[in-house]
Motif scaffolding. Structure first.
Motif, PDB file in Angstrom:
ATOM      1  N   ALA A 115       8.231 -12.580   8.248  1.00  0.00           N
ATOM      2  CA  ALA A 115       7.806 -11.186   8.173  1.00  0.00           C
ATOM      3  C   ALA A 115       8.656 -10.507   7.110  1.00  0.00           C
ATOM      4  CB  ALA A 115       7.797 -10.726   9.503  1.00  0.00           C
ATOM      5  N   ALA A 116       9.945 -10.866   7.179  1.00  0.00           N
ATOM      6  CA  ALA A 116      10.769 -10.026   6.236  1.00  0.00           C
ATOM      7  C   ALA A 116      10.566 -10.456   4.878  1.00  0.00           C
ATOM      8  CB  ALA A 116      12.289 -10.292   6.768  1.00  0.00           C
ATOM      9  N   LEU A 117      10.418 -11.780   4.589  1.00  0.00           N
ATOM     10  CA  LEU A 117      10.065 -12.316   3.258  1.00  0.00           C
ATOM     11  C   LEU A 117       8.671 -11.403   2.727  1.00  0.00           C
ATOM     12  CD1 LEU A 117      10.987 -15.838   3.325  1.00  0.00           C
ATOM     13  CD2 LEU A 117      12.342 -13.861   2.272  1.00  0.00           C
ATOM     14  N   ALA A 118       7.477 -11.669   3.532  1.00  0.00           N
ATOM     15  CA  ALA A 118       6.400 -11.048   3.317  1.00  0.00           C
ATOM     16  C   ALA A 118       6.471  -9.574   3.119  1.00  0.00           C
ATOM     17  CB  ALA A 118       5.284 -11.286   4.411  1.00  0.00           C
ATOM     18  N   ALA A 119       7.426  -8.764   3.870  1.00  0.00           N
ATOM     19  CA  ALA A 119       7.585  -7.438   3.772  1.00  0.00           C
ATOM     20  C   ALA A 119       8.146  -7.080   2.430  1.00  0.00           C
ATOM     21  CB  ALA A 119       8.394  -6.999   4.980  1.00  0.00           C
ATOM     22  N   LEU A 120       9.163  -7.706   2.018  1.00  0.00           N
ATOM     23  CA  LEU A 120       9.614  -7.610   0.875  1.00  0.00           C
ATOM     24  C   LEU A 120       8.780  -7.638  -0.277  1.00  0.00           C
ATOM     25  CD1 LEU A 120      13.142  -9.541   1.152  1.00  0.00           C
ATOM     26  CD2 LEU A 120      12.750  -7.048   0.665  1.00  0.00           C
ATOM     27  N   ALA A 121       7.869  -8.684  -0.198  1.00  0.00           N
ATOM     28  CA  ALA A 121       6.911  -8.784  -1.440  1.00  0.00           C
ATOM     29  C   ALA A 121       6.009  -7.469  -1.171  1.00  0.00           C
ATOM     30  CB  ALA A 121       6.177  -9.977  -1.209  1.00  0.00           C
ATOM     31  N   GLY A 122       5.381  -7.099   0.105  1.00  0.00           N
ATOM     32  CA  GLY A 122       4.240  -5.926   0.179  1.00  0.00           C
ATOM     33  C   GLY A 122       5.138  -4.870  -0.154  1.00  0.00           C
ATOM     34  N   LEU A 123       6.240  -4.601   0.323  1.00  0.00           N
ATOM     35  CA  LEU A 123       6.892  -3.183  -0.264  1.00  0.00           C
ATOM     36  C   LEU A 123       7.124  -3.268  -1.770  1.00  0.00           C
ATOM     37  CD1 LEU A 123       7.879  -0.737   0.949  1.00  0.00           C
ATOM     38  CD2 LEU A 123      10.207  -1.906   1.139  1.00  0.00           C
ATOM     39  N   THR A 124       7.516  -4.225  -2.466  1.00  0.00           N
ATOM     40  CA  THR A 124       7.564  -4.294  -3.831  1.00  0.00           C
ATOM     41  C   THR A 124       6.348  -3.972  -4.520  1.00  0.00           C
ATOM     42  OG1 THR A 124       9.246  -5.831  -3.740  1.00  0.00           O
ATOM     43  CG2 THR A 124       8.268  -5.736  -5.738  1.00  0.00           C
ATOM     44  N   ASP A 125       5.093  -4.564  -3.943  1.00  0.00           N
ATOM     45  CA  ASP A 125       3.807  -4.010  -4.605  1.00  0.00           C
ATOM     46  C   ASP A 125       3.563  -2.516  -4.224  1.00  0.00           C
ATOM     47  OD1 ASP A 125       3.442  -6.834  -5.237  1.00  0.00           O
ATOM     48  OD2 ASP A 125       2.021  -7.209  -3.563  1.00  0.00           O
ATOM     49  N   PHE A 126       3.639  -2.197  -2.892  1.00  0.00           N
ATOM     50  CA  PHE A 126       3.343  -0.803  -2.615  1.00  0.00           C
ATOM     51  C   PHE A 126       4.078   0.163  -3.416  1.00  0.00           C
ATOM     52  CE2 PHE A 126       4.396   2.986   0.181  1.00  0.00           C
ATOM     53  CZ  PHE A 126       3.119   3.174   0.634  1.00  0.00           C
ATOM     54  N   LEU A 127       5.725  -0.110  -3.618  1.00  0.00           N
ATOM     55  CA  LEU A 127       6.222   0.755  -4.384  1.00  0.00           C
ATOM     56  C   LEU A 127       6.141   0.807  -5.912  1.00  0.00           C
ATOM     57  CD1 LEU A 127       9.770   0.603  -2.500  1.00  0.00           C
ATOM     58  CD2 LEU A 127       8.110   2.420  -2.627  1.00  0.00           C
ATOM     59  N   GLY A 128       5.807  -0.360  -6.377  1.00  0.00           N
ATOM     60  CA  GLY A 128       5.572  -0.683  -7.770  1.00  0.00           C
ATOM     61  C   GLY A 128       4.249  -0.114  -8.425  1.00  0.00           C
ATOM     62  N   ASP A 129       3.137   0.277  -7.578  1.00  0.00           N
ATOM     63  CA  ASP A 129       2.159   0.763  -8.120  1.00  0.00           C
ATOM     64  C   ASP A 129       1.555   2.016  -7.601  1.00  0.00           C
ATOM     65  OD1 ASP A 129      -0.732   1.250  -9.199  1.00  0.00           O
ATOM     66  OD2 ASP A 129      -0.949  -0.710 -10.042  1.00  0.00           O
ATOM     67  N   ARG A 130       1.722   3.212  -8.056  1.00  0.00           N
ATOM     68  CA  ARG A 130       1.381   4.644  -7.332  1.00  0.00           C
ATOM     69  C   ARG A 130      -0.024   4.515  -7.112  1.00  0.00           C
ATOM     70  NH1 ARG A 130      -1.992   6.990 -10.440  1.00  0.00           N
ATOM     71  NH2 ARG A 130      -1.938   6.953 -12.737  1.00  0.00           N
ATOM     72  N   ARG A 131      -0.841   3.544  -7.557  1.00  0.00           N
ATOM     73  CA  ARG A 131      -2.398   3.667  -7.007  1.00  0.00           C
ATOM     74  C   ARG A 131      -2.359   2.857  -5.685  1.00  0.00           C
ATOM     75  NH1 ARG A 131      -4.681   0.920 -12.130  1.00  0.00           N
ATOM     76  NH2 ARG A 131      -2.842  -0.092 -11.865  1.00  0.00           N
ATOM     77  N   ILE A 132      -1.622   1.931  -5.543  1.00  0.00           N
ATOM     78  CA  ILE A 132      -1.548   1.427  -4.078  1.00  0.00           C
ATOM     79  C   ILE A 132      -1.090   2.493  -3.287  1.00  0.00           C
ATOM     80  CG2 ILE A 132      -0.448  -0.589  -2.578  1.00  0.00           C
ATOM     81  CD1 ILE A 132      -0.308  -2.128  -5.310  1.00  0.00           C
ATOM     82  N   ARG A 133      -0.151   3.196  -3.669  1.00  0.00           N
ATOM     83  CA  ARG A 133       0.657   4.190  -2.416  1.00  0.00           C
ATOM     84  C   ARG A 133      -0.619   5.091  -2.302  1.00  0.00           C
ATOM     85  NH1 ARG A 133       4.526   3.498  -6.010  1.00  0.00           N
ATOM     86  NH2 ARG A 133       4.404   5.574  -6.854  1.00  0.00           N
ATOM     87  N   SER A 134      -1.438   5.615  -3.103  1.00  0.00           N
ATOM     88  CA  SER A 134      -2.442   6.562  -3.048  1.00  0.00           C
ATOM     89  C   SER A 134      -3.666   5.937  -2.015  1.00  0.00           C
ATOM     90  CB  SER A 134      -3.128   6.999  -4.512  1.00  0.00           C
ATOM     91  OG  SER A 134      -3.819   5.972  -4.869  1.00  0.00           O
ATOM     92  N   LEU A 135      -3.635   4.724  -1.627  1.00  0.00           N
ATOM     93  CA  LEU A 135      -4.678   4.318  -0.699  1.00  0.00           C
ATOM     94  C   LEU A 135      -4.272   4.548   0.793  1.00  0.00           C
ATOM     95  CD1 LEU A 135      -5.306   0.868  -2.501  1.00  0.00           C
ATOM     96  CD2 LEU A 135      -6.736   2.825  -2.613  1.00  0.00           C
ATOM     97  N   ARG A 136      -5.091   5.031   1.519  1.00  0.00           N
ATOM     98  CA  ARG A 136      -5.127   5.397   2.908  1.00  0.00           C
ATOM     99  C   ARG A 136      -4.854   3.810   3.696  1.00  0.00           C
ATOM    100  NH1 ARG A 136      -9.075   8.963   5.759  1.00  0.00           N
ATOM    101  NH2 ARG A 136      -7.874  10.633   4.274  1.00  0.00           N
ATOM    102  N   ALA A 137      -5.729   2.884   3.124  1.00  0.00           N
ATOM    103  CA  ALA A 137      -5.288   1.490   3.717  1.00  0.00           C
ATOM    104  C   ALA A 137      -4.171   0.910   3.609  1.00  0.00           C
ATOM    105  CB  ALA A 137      -6.643   0.603   3.058  1.00  0.00           C
ATOM    106  N   ALA A 138      -3.460   1.288   2.462  1.00  0.00           N
ATOM    107  CA  ALA A 138      -2.065   0.568   2.390  1.00  0.00           C
ATOM    108  C   ALA A 138      -1.073   1.295   3.461  1.00  0.00           C
ATOM    109  CB  ALA A 138      -1.596   0.958   0.686  1.00  0.00           C
ATOM    110  N   TRP A 139      -1.239   2.473   3.389  1.00  0.00           N
ATOM    111  CA  TRP A 139      -0.325   3.278   4.495  1.00  0.00           C
ATOM    112  C   TRP A 139      -0.489   2.577   6.056  1.00  0.00           C
ATOM    113  CZ3 TRP A 139       3.865   5.898   3.266  1.00  0.00           C
ATOM    114  CH2 TRP A 139       3.953   6.626   1.975  1.00  0.00           C
ATOM    115  N   TYR A 140      -1.933   2.623   6.244  1.00  0.00           N
ATOM    116  CA  TYR A 140      -2.056   1.880   7.502  1.00  0.00           C
ATOM    117  C   TYR A 140      -1.615   0.458   7.552  1.00  0.00           C
ATOM    118  CZ  TYR A 140      -5.344   5.690   9.114  1.00  0.00           C
ATOM    119  OH  TYR A 140      -6.115   6.738   9.255  1.00  0.00           O
ATOM    120  N   HIS A 141      -1.713  -0.213   6.654  1.00  0.00           N
ATOM    121  CA  HIS A 141      -1.126  -1.635   6.559  1.00  0.00           C
ATOM    122  C   HIS A 141       0.242  -1.574   6.781  1.00  0.00           C
ATOM    123  CE1 HIS A 141      -1.781  -5.770   5.545  1.00  0.00           C
ATOM    124  NE2 HIS A 141      -0.787  -5.782   4.396  1.00  0.00           N
TER     125      HIS A 141
END
Length: 157
Positions: A62-88
């Protein structure tokens, strides 16, 4: 490109890492629930030990998957703008915390922690994984996060 899909920042050769890594902690955490249920039925002390190993492996992956997921989340503002991304994101952090408490309780209190606390935590975490997976699905299939632009073009032809 203005109408391009949100990018997966953590990727190898254009393939997002997060969806490749996330099946491992899910399998380990659900596996811990399964062996907790087996322990409840058998009371064989092997099963709580097996669950502890599954929880440890799940937390590591989960730590490895979280690093990849957080990199995606922080890497594109459009992802951060999605409510589903925040819930996820919040849901997955919550699952990791629940499972960390689950493992800690087993290490601290031993076999006596498993019934009912460990089993209960495993059930709650697994139910949350269903919700988190639904939100992850929504990001990929509804909002096209990490989907190559060419794939979008092919589907619209």
């Amino acid at each position: 490109m203005h109408d391009s899909n949100p990018n997966s920042t953590a990727s190898v050769a254009g393939h997002p890492l997060h969806p490749m890594l996330i099946p491992f902690p899910i399998a380990f955490f659900v596996g811990a629930l399964v062996v907790d249920i087996v322990y409840r039925q058998s009371l064989d002390p092997f099963w709580p030990e097996a669950a502890a190993y599954l929880l440890g492996a799940g937390l590591a992956m989960a730590a490895l998957a979280a690093l990849a997921g957080l990199t995606d989340f922080l890497g594109d503002r459009r992802i951060r703008s999605l409510r589903a991304a925040w819930y996820h994101l919040i849901g997955n952090v919550t699952v990791v915390l629940i499972e960390a408490i689950n493992l800690w309780g087993r290490i601290e209190d031993g076999i006596s922690f498993v019934l009912p606390a460990g089993l209960g935590l495993s059930i709650v975490a697994t139910l949350m994984l269903l919700f988190n997976g639904w939100k992850g699905w929504e990001m990929v299939y509804r909002h096209r996060v990490g989907i190559a632009q060419e794939a979008k073009d092919l589907t619209s032809s």
